[in-house]
Each structure stands twice: as structure tokens, then as C-alpha cells.
Motif scaffolding. Structure first.
Motif, PDB file in Angstrom:
ATOM      1  N   SER A   1       1.011  -1.257   0.098  1.00  0.00           N
ATOM      2  CA  SER A   1       0.017  -0.076   0.113  1.00  0.00           C
ATOM      3  C   SER A   1       0.742   1.299  -0.026  1.00  0.00           C
ATOM      4  CB  SER A   1      -1.242  -0.055   0.995  1.00  0.00           C
ATOM      5  OG  SER A   1      -0.587   0.338   2.258  1.00  0.00           O
ATOM      6  N   HIS A   2       1.941   1.317   0.665  1.00  0.00           N
ATOM      7  CA  HIS A   2       3.082   2.242   0.454  1.00  0.00           C
ATOM      8  C   HIS A   2       3.373   2.408  -0.842  1.00  0.00           C
ATOM      9  CE1 HIS A   2       4.632   2.095   5.034  1.00  0.00           C
ATOM     10  NE2 HIS A   2       3.190   2.677   4.751  1.00  0.00           N
ATOM     11  N   ALA A   3       3.838   1.536  -1.550  1.00  0.00           N
ATOM     12  CA  ALA A   3       4.086   1.429  -2.938  1.00  0.00           C
ATOM     13  C   ALA A   3       3.040   1.987  -3.911  1.00  0.00           C
ATOM     14  CB  ALA A   3       4.735  -0.017  -3.442  1.00  0.00           C
ATOM     15  N   LYS A   4       1.909   1.606  -3.691  1.00  0.00           N
ATOM     16  CA  LYS A   4       0.793   1.818  -4.403  1.00  0.00           C
ATOM     17  C   LYS A   4       0.498   3.469  -4.300  1.00  0.00           C
ATOM     18  CE  LYS A   4      -3.801   0.517  -6.073  1.00  0.00           C
ATOM     19  NZ  LYS A   4      -4.526  -0.662  -6.614  1.00  0.00           N
ATOM     20  N   SER A   5       0.606   3.874  -3.191  1.00  0.00           N
ATOM     21  CA  SER A   5       0.682   5.489  -3.020  1.00  0.00           C
ATOM     22  C   SER A   5       1.626   6.133  -3.679  1.00  0.00           C
ATOM     23  CB  SER A   5       0.526   5.949  -1.586  1.00  0.00           C
ATOM     24  OG  SER A   5      -0.432   5.191  -0.916  1.00  0.00           O
ATOM     25  N   ALA A   6       2.872   5.753  -3.663  1.00  0.00           N
ATOM     26  CA  ALA A   6       3.998   6.219  -4.142  1.00  0.00           C
ATOM     27  C   ALA A   6       3.995   6.080  -5.800  1.00  0.00           C
ATOM     28  CB  ALA A   6       5.205   5.767  -3.818  1.00  0.00           C
ATOM     29  N   ALA A   7       3.187   5.081  -6.258  1.00  0.00           N
ATOM     30  CA  ALA A   7       3.058   5.003  -7.670  1.00  0.00           C
ATOM     31  C   ALA A   7       2.060   6.200  -8.290  1.00  0.00           C
ATOM     32  CB  ALA A   7       2.475   3.420  -8.174  1.00  0.00           C
ATOM     33  N   ALA A   8       0.961   6.425  -7.503  1.00  0.00           N
ATOM     34  CA  ALA A   8       0.145   7.577  -7.900  1.00  0.00           C
ATOM     35  C   ALA A   8       1.072   8.661  -8.212  1.00  0.00           C
ATOM     36  CB  ALA A   8      -0.969   7.742  -7.017  1.00  0.00           C
ATOM     37  N   GLU A   9       1.872   9.003  -7.212  1.00  0.00           N
ATOM     38  CA  GLU A   9       2.717  10.143  -7.277  1.00  0.00           C
ATOM     39  C   GLU A   9       3.864   9.972  -8.293  1.00  0.00           C
ATOM     40  OE1 GLU A   9       5.124  11.177  -3.628  1.00  0.00           O
ATOM     41  OE2 GLU A   9       6.532  12.505  -4.648  1.00  0.00           O
ATOM     42  N   ALA A  10       4.460   9.027  -8.760  1.00  0.00           N
ATOM     43  CA  ALA A  10       5.186   8.623  -9.735  1.00  0.00           C
ATOM     44  C   ALA A  10       4.648   8.881 -11.114  1.00  0.00           C
ATOM     45  CB  ALA A  10       6.036   7.416  -9.697  1.00  0.00           C
ATOM     46  N   ALA A  11       3.356   8.622 -11.242  1.00  0.00           N
ATOM     47  CA  ALA A  11       2.911   8.658 -12.521  1.00  0.00           C
ATOM     48  C   ALA A  11       2.536  10.159 -12.699  1.00  0.00           C
ATOM     49  CB  ALA A  11       1.462   7.925 -12.342  1.00  0.00           C
ATOM     50  N   ARG A  12       2.608  11.013 -11.734  1.00  0.00           N
ATOM     51  CA  ARG A  12       2.467  12.509 -11.962  1.00  0.00           C
ATOM     52  C   ARG A  12       3.485  13.369 -12.433  1.00  0.00           C
ATOM     53  NH1 ARG A  12      -1.588  12.015  -8.021  1.00  0.00           N
ATOM     54  NH2 ARG A  12      -0.064  12.672  -6.377  1.00  0.00           N
ATOM     55  N   LEU A  13       4.788  12.445 -12.151  1.00  0.00           N
ATOM     56  CA  LEU A  13       6.003  13.359 -12.323  1.00  0.00           C
ATOM     57  C   LEU A  13       6.323  13.479 -13.834  1.00  0.00           C
ATOM     58  CD1 LEU A  13       8.266  11.239  -9.905  1.00  0.00           C
ATOM     59  CD2 LEU A  13       7.347  13.656  -9.740  1.00  0.00           C
ATOM     60  N   GLY A  14       6.611  14.441 -14.054  1.00  0.00           N
ATOM     61  CA  GLY A  14       7.172  14.854 -15.796  1.00  0.00           C
ATOM     62  C   GLY A  14       8.704  14.322 -15.719  1.00  0.00           C
ATOM     63  N   THR A  15       8.924  14.180 -16.854  1.00  0.00           N
ATOM     64  CA  THR A  15      10.392  13.933 -17.242  1.00  0.00           C
ATOM     65  C   THR A  15      11.408  14.407 -16.728  1.00  0.00           C
ATOM     66  OG1 THR A  15       9.407  13.137 -19.410  1.00  0.00           O
ATOM     67  CG2 THR A  15      11.718  13.065 -19.313  1.00  0.00           C
ATOM     68  N   SER A  16      11.581  15.587 -16.585  1.00  0.00           N
ATOM     69  CA  SER A  16      12.888  16.460 -15.954  1.00  0.00           C
ATOM     70  C   SER A  16      12.948  16.220 -14.515  1.00  0.00           C
ATOM     71  CB  SER A  16      12.852  17.779 -16.416  1.00  0.00           C
ATOM     72  OG  SER A  16      11.466  18.202 -15.948  1.00  0.00           O
ATOM     73  N   ASP A  17      11.774  15.905 -13.771  1.00  0.00           N
ATOM     74  CA  ASP A  17      11.862  15.286 -12.347  1.00  0.00           C
ATOM     75  C   ASP A  17      12.370  14.133 -12.406  1.00  0.00           C
ATOM     76  OD1 ASP A  17      10.443  17.743 -11.396  1.00  0.00           O
ATOM     77  OD2 ASP A  17       8.350  17.051 -11.768  1.00  0.00           O
ATOM     78  N   LYS A  18      12.031  13.127 -13.043  1.00  0.00           N
ATOM     79  CA  LYS A  18      12.401  11.916 -12.938  1.00  0.00           C
ATOM     80  C   LYS A  18      13.768  11.795 -13.152  1.00  0.00           C
ATOM     81  CE  LYS A  18       8.991  10.193 -15.515  1.00  0.00           C
ATOM     82  NZ  LYS A  18       7.977   9.329 -16.377  1.00  0.00           N
ATOM     83  N   ASN A  19      14.367  12.415 -14.408  1.00  0.00           N
ATOM     84  CA  ASN A  19      15.542  12.489 -14.751  1.00  0.00           C
ATOM     85  C   ASN A  19      16.574  12.996 -13.606  1.00  0.00           C
ATOM     86  OD1 ASN A  19      15.149  11.306 -17.018  1.00  0.00           O
ATOM     87  ND2 ASN A  19      15.324  13.089 -18.473  1.00  0.00           N
ATOM     88  N   ARG A  20      15.930  14.164 -12.906  1.00  0.00           N
ATOM     89  CA  ARG A  20      16.981  14.631 -11.915  1.00  0.00           C
ATOM     90  C   ARG A  20      17.004  13.786 -10.634  1.00  0.00           C
ATOM     91  NH1 ARG A  20      13.869  19.051 -11.228  1.00  0.00           N
ATOM     92  NH2 ARG A  20      12.881  18.415  -9.164  1.00  0.00           N
ATOM     93  N   GLY A  21      15.835  12.964 -10.467  1.00  0.00           N
ATOM     94  CA  GLY A  21      15.819  12.024  -9.406  1.00  0.00           C
ATOM     95  C   GLY A  21      16.924  10.938  -9.620  1.00  0.00           C
TER      96      GLY A  21
END
Lengths: 416, 416
Positions: free
Chosen positions: B10-30
Motif C-alpha cells: 500500500s506504501h508502494a501504491k500511494s507512491a505509484a500515484a505520485e510517480a505517475a504524475r512526475l514529469g520527465t525532467s523531475d524523473k531524470n533529476r531524481g
């Protein structure tokens, strides 16, 4: 039982290798001949169907189930017409999706090919028998059909007719295999045939699908269950909302893309809910709502927590009032089955937000959920509606019955 | 155990909803921040890895397994570099594959979206931990990692480091979740989390994969096992055949795309087999053959029927002589695992026939099977090699970690 199913599956597997080699014109000719054969054999098919109907009446089957089971000249003509339509669709097999040359000179391409042996487990609708054969045959697959025991005589007659058509075209009759043993053991054996059957597609009620998902070692495509919502946003056009909800709930009750639950923004609820309720009451729809909904419309009866997760497939709908689009999205993502969800809004930002954040196969803005359907989407055919995320999601046309293969052309390349 | 795994999921599922909303540049910076963090924390990671190595030595683990488990500054630098490369790849999320307007005015599009929560079950290679995180994060998924007990200290240190990087970028640390309970019960609970985990990818030996396929109710992508063949056709260039076989068998022994079995046409066997045998003997490869092969080369020892179906992952190869390409194709289709197969031929007709009729993820003409690999295919990354037909087949790049969603824009459409 294992050996009976293994025999059937090995016949299908041999036929699948032949089916994969057929050209489009051979497959289309086969489909048209089988269509003609269905019409030619309709009397025998109706006689056999009558045996199933008699047994169904004797055991006091529900009238709606008997209606699903019953064939008629018109239904057989529709089955034949379905096969002719499949013949007219473009053949997806053999398409090379891309081909690139790598720096070392290897030409690497990806080509669309049949899955191999497709297993379909379904309930009492005998028209699925011809339909599933047609879609699998057009895509170069062999199909193993396991219909419900209530339709066994009808299915046997239809499969015999299909085989007669295949024989006329000198094609292997094993391209369609009917599991004539309608015991539960046969289904259980079928679900364990990993390596012999390439995919299982259950078509039917939630219990059937859950059983297959739970027990199959063969890869499954989950279809069907739809706890679909319409969310009426604060900015909705109320007349549009009421028309869409009336359509999504009442145009056909027992289908997976029907609306089962409303979510309404609190700012618009006191104005919108009476309009919506009036529309639904014309169709005798029972409305179950939370306290806030009931405070607005007294004809709404109390909803329990169980209602939010229930796919009624009946003249019942639930209503929940929320205070924000975020609350609406959270509620829908908690209770939906990943099928079809719709927002009614005039807000650009909320339309995009809803589409981005709702986790479902089909996410609508200002339209009825009833459009989630292979024909309405323009695919020309449908083998079911996938509610899972792997392989195919949403209405499945011919492509869902294919896979790909990498084809690599070299001239002696070795890896350094 | 169920409740522990449910909490993680359930922790992962909440985080997945956030991950899905991230833009490419946020993900690349991460990804870049996590890469830097791996380098910054390498001493701690190596210390923790040393605990695993000590335990492995104490229980007399095979040296080849210890090699897989061992980290070094170089390996950590490679892990960081892998994340930087993933950052440089194109983001598949958000691509609209098509959008069409239907006759009723509905605009129906298909958009690429994350799967949600990806579960990876793997064995003792700690570098998989960073790699799997990187691929899942770039595709907007949360990942639940369940590595082998032998690598638990290393995996804990790597995951702590990844979380530290995520925290620096103000991203949810639950985008990567490590199952720290390395008991079999934890894997069993994970496999039953249908609805909480969207896909399970087992990476490891045949036993691990078979267990997941057999017991999971979560959809599985099967990876890895490769009983790969090279078929030397009557028309082959013998020198090319020998070079390709040497490469496919010996360039790396323990990998799934290595050649495990030769099939040779009888017309060329007496000329080709001695050349091939000489090449393989230079690498001390044991050759097991049928009687006809042994009549040609006396250093070939007898093969049993079991050999045809065995993935050796070792310096052993089997040889079968056949009388036709049809016999070769039938033999390969019977014993292969759907991974990679190659024909060596100068015949145009046979090259196409082999590519058409062999049932495998990658079918080669005149090239080594060793090329079946996400990097060699030009995908820039690989989460594994699928040997199944649903969803993804062959090397899986970023796209295999995505699904699609239908997005429908209306202006009040209802279904007639």
C-alpha cells in the motif's frame, strides 16, 4: 482428465502451426465458407439448441439466462454475418512494426505473429462459439473452447458446423477444438496447461473470472467486470450530465460498461441531483446514496459501504457526494475495477486532471461509459474488454490475439 | 505475513500515484541524484556487501555465485552510470499512440501510462536493485524489490541510498520498497497480491521462475530460460557456421542467450561437424551427440533424450543430425524455450521458412544468438528477456514497463 485435455491441446497445437502459415485470402475464404455452412445447417443447430432450452426450462433457469441461451434464425444469421465482417477486416498477421539496421549491420525487425493456441472459457451464450472461432482463426490461432454445460448441445452443433466448413476448404478441423467434458475438472486441467495453451480468456461473470485468475498457470487476460462511475464536477452542464447518466445507467443494464455509481461535487449536488434522480426514476432505477445525497432527494435510500464496490448489473445505482475533484478521484480509484470512468465538466483543468489521474482502461470526458466497446471504438470486432494492464487494456480487437517476434537478418555477425 | 506485505504494497501504491504524475525532467533529476548518492555512499555499501560475502564464504557458496554477489568501487560506479544512462533515454510515458475522431464526434486516443506497482523477485545480484529501480522510476512506476537472502545487507544499503537520493529531491521514498523479510512466506504473500501489485517479473534461475509462474495470481512476465539452438542448414557457409557457433556457445557460458544445442543437416554434417568440433574443443566444450554425430566425430559422447531439453549454462553442447529443414524446425519447436534460435544458410527460401515457422522471441539468420539483449537491440536498457508471448516478447526495454489507457473526449455523446 489431464490426458484428455492434453490430447485436445496437442491437436490444437498442431493446427496452430498450420493456421500460422495460412495467407489472408485462405483465412477469409475459410471464414466465408463457415458462415455459409452455419446458414445451411441452421435447422440442425436450432434442434440441438432446443435440447439445451428444454433442459434449462426443466431446471427452472432464470428467464434472462434462457434468453442468452436461445438461438433463432436471426441469431444464426447474425453469427454468420459476424464471420463475414471478420473476413472483411484487415489481417494484422505478418505486419513488420519496424525494421532497423544496427551499427554492426544486423537488420532487426519486429513482426506481428499469432499467439498460437487461445483458450476461451465462457458461460451460456452459444454465439460466443462462432465469434471466438472467427477472431482466433483470422489471427492465425487455433482455439480451444470451453463453454458452459447449459449450452453443450448448441456448442457441439456449432463446432461441428465450423469443422464441416473447414473441411470443405481442406483446412485442419482442429483449428477449433470444443471441450465436450463440461465438468469443473476439465476447466481445472485446462488452466494448468502452461506451455500447451498460450493464453486463456475467461468471458463471463465475476466468479468465473476470479476462479481463472486465481488458479491458472496459463497467462490470463482478465475481462469484463465494470464498476463504472460518472463524476459530476462542480462545473458540469447539468442537462448533459443527466442525459449521459441516464444513458450510461439505463441504455442496457446487464453490461460491463454500464454506470453503477455516481459521484457528485457538493457545490452542484442540490441543483443536479433532483434532475438526475427524475431521469433515473423514469426507468425505475433504485438509487442508494450517502447521507448528503439523501438530504437532497428523499427518494434516495441509504447506501452501505458495500454499495461502493458493487457491480449491480441491474436497475440500481449508488450516489456519493464529495467536496473536491481530488476526493472524487480517490473514491473512484479505490472502488473501480479499471474499466470505464467519466467526468462531466466544463473545466479544462479538471478534464485533464481526471484523465491523468484515474486508473482505468477508458477515461471519458463528457460522454457515456457505454462507448467502451470494440465496435464503438472502430476496431470492427471484439474478443472482450480487458480490465488488466498487461498485453491489452480496454476493448480487444484482432491485435490482442497476436504477439510479436523479432526477426534478425545477419551475414555472419558474432558478439564481441 | 500478509499484513506486512500489504503494508509494503500500500506504501508502494500511494507512491505509484505520485510517480505517475512526475514529469520527465523531475524523473531524470531524481535518477542523477540517486546516481551521485550511490557514489557518495559507496564505502557504506561496500561494508554491508562485505557482511553478505562473509556469510556466503562461511556457508561455502560456489565461487561463481560469490562473484555475482560481490560489489566493488567499479561495480558501484557501473550502477551509477546505469542510472545516468536511463536518465538519458527517451521517456515513453505520455506518448499518445494515436487519436482518431469517430463518426459521432468522440475523439478516442490511446496513451502510454505507467503500470503502477512493479514487483521484481530476484536472486543474489545486488546490481539488479539499482537497475530495476532506475527502469521502474523512469517509467513512472513504484517498485517492490525482493532480492535473495544472500544479498540482504547489500540490498538494504543500496535501497537506503536510493531513498536518500529521493529524499533530497523531495520525492516519495516509497517509490522503492525493499522486502526485508527474505523468507519464502514473504514471496508467497507477494505472489498473491493481485490488485495491489500490477506485474511480477522474476529474474533468476529456472526454479525461481517456475515457482512464480505456478503460484502467482499477479500477472507475471516470464523471463530468461533459454535453450537456444543453432541450425546448420545443408547450404550453410561452414566457416561462418563454425564462427557463429563458437561465439554463441563460448563467448559467455552462463547466459540465457548462449547456444545449448546444435542441429545439423545430414548433407553437410560430415564436412561441417569436424570444423565445428575443433572450434569448440579449443574452449574445452563437452559435445554430446546422437549416433550419427558420433559416427562422424569420435570425441562426441552420447546424448540422452534429456539433453535435448537441457539448458546447460555450462561448457556443454548437444548435437543432433537431421535430414531436412522441416525436421530441424520440428525438433527446435519441440525443445526450445521460446528464446533465441538461429539458422546458418545461404538459401533464401530456407532463411524465410525458418523465420516464419520457428516459435521463439528472436529468430536469426546467419548471426549469433548472443545478440538477444536490450542493449544490442538498441533499446538502451533492459529489465529482462521475456520468453512469453503476452505483453512483451524478447528483450524488454522501458516500454515493457508501461501500459496504455484510452482517453476519450466528448461533448455530450450518448450511445444510441
Amino acid at each position: 482428465m489431464e490426458s484428455y485435455m492434453e490430447m485436445l491441446a496437442s491437436h490444437a497445437k498442431s493446427a496452430a502451426a498450420e493456421a500460422a502459415r495460412l495467407g489472408t485470402s485462405d483465412k477469409n475464404r475459410g471464414l466465408l465458407t463457415v458462415a455459409d455452412e452455419l446458414i445451411a445447417q441452421q435447422e440442425i443447430i436450432l434442434e440441438e439448441n432446443e435440447k439445451d432450452l428444454k433442459a434449462a426450462r426443466a431446471k427452472k433457469m432464470k428467464q434472462s439466462m434462457i434468453d442468452r441461451l436461445a438461438l433463432s434464425e436471426k441469431r444464426i444469421a447474425d453469427m454468420a454475418e459476424g464471420l463475414r465482417q471478420i473476413a472483411s477486416l484487415e489481417d494484422p498477421i505478418g505486419e513488420v512494426l519496424y525494421m532497423k539496421t544496427r551499427p554492426n549491420g544486423l537488420r532487426i525487425g519486429q513482426k506481428r505473429v499469432p499467439l498460437g493456441v487461445v483458450g476461451i472459457i465462457y458461460e451460456s451464450r452459444p454465439n460466443v462459439t462462432a465469434d471466438a472461432f472467427g477472431l482466433c482463426f483470422k489471427t492465425g490461432n487455433a482455439v480451444i473452447l470451453r463453454g458452459g454445460s447449459d449450452a453443450i448441445h448448441s456448442n457441439q452443433a456449432i463446432v461441428r458446423t465450423i469443422k464441416a466448413g473447414l473441411r470443405k476448404e481442406r483446412l485442419s478441423q482442429d483449428m477449433v477444438v470444443l471441450v465436450e467434458d463440461t465438468s469443473r475438472e476439465a476447466v481445472n486441467a485446462m488452466m494448468k496447461m502452461h506451455g500447451m495453451i498460450d493464453v486463456l480468456i475467461p468471458r463471463g461473470g465475476a466468479g468465473l473470472i476470479a476462479n481463472v485468475v486465481e488458479n491458472s498457470t496459463v497467462p490470463v487476460i482478465e475481462t469484463g467486470t465494470g464498476n463504472c462511475h460518472v463524476y459530476v464536477d462542480a462545473d458540469a452542464d447539468i442537462r448533459m450530465a443527466a442525459d449521459i447518466i441516464e444513458n450510461a445507467k439505463t441504455q442496457r443494464l446487464g453490461v460491463c460498461n454500464a454506470c453503477e455509481s455516481l459521484v457528485i461535487h457538493g457545490d452542484i449536488a442540490s441543483e443536479a441531483l433532483p434532475v438526475i434522480t427524475a431521469k433515473l426514476k423514469k426507468h425505475d432505477v433504485e438509487i442508494r446514496g450517502d447521507e448528503r445525497a439523501r438530504a437532497i432527494c428523499e427518494e434516495i435510500i441509504p447506501a452501505s459501504d458495500e454499495d461502493w464496490g458493487t457491480e449491480y448489473l441491474d436497475a440500481i445505482i449508488s450516489v456519493k457526494i464529495v467536496d473536491s475533484i481530488d476526493e472524487a478521484i480517490a473514491h473512484i480509484n479505490r472502488y473501480n475495477t479499471g474499466h470505464s470512468e467519466s467526468i462531466i465538466t466544463e473545466s479544462y483543468a479538471n478534464a485533464l486532471k481526471f484523465q491523468d489521474e484515474i486508473d482505468a482502461a477508458a477515461v471519458y470526458v463528457n460522454a457515456s461509459t457505454r462507448f467502451t466497446d470494440g465496435f464503438e471504438f472502430g476496431f470492427g470486432a471484439e474478443i472482450g474488454i480487458s480490465t488488466q494492464k498487461l498485453h491489452a487494456r480496454g476493448p480487444m480487437g484482432l491485435e490482442a490475439l497476436t504477439t510479436t517476434k523479432y526477426i534478425i537478418f545477419g551475414n555472419g555477425q558474432i558478439r564481441k
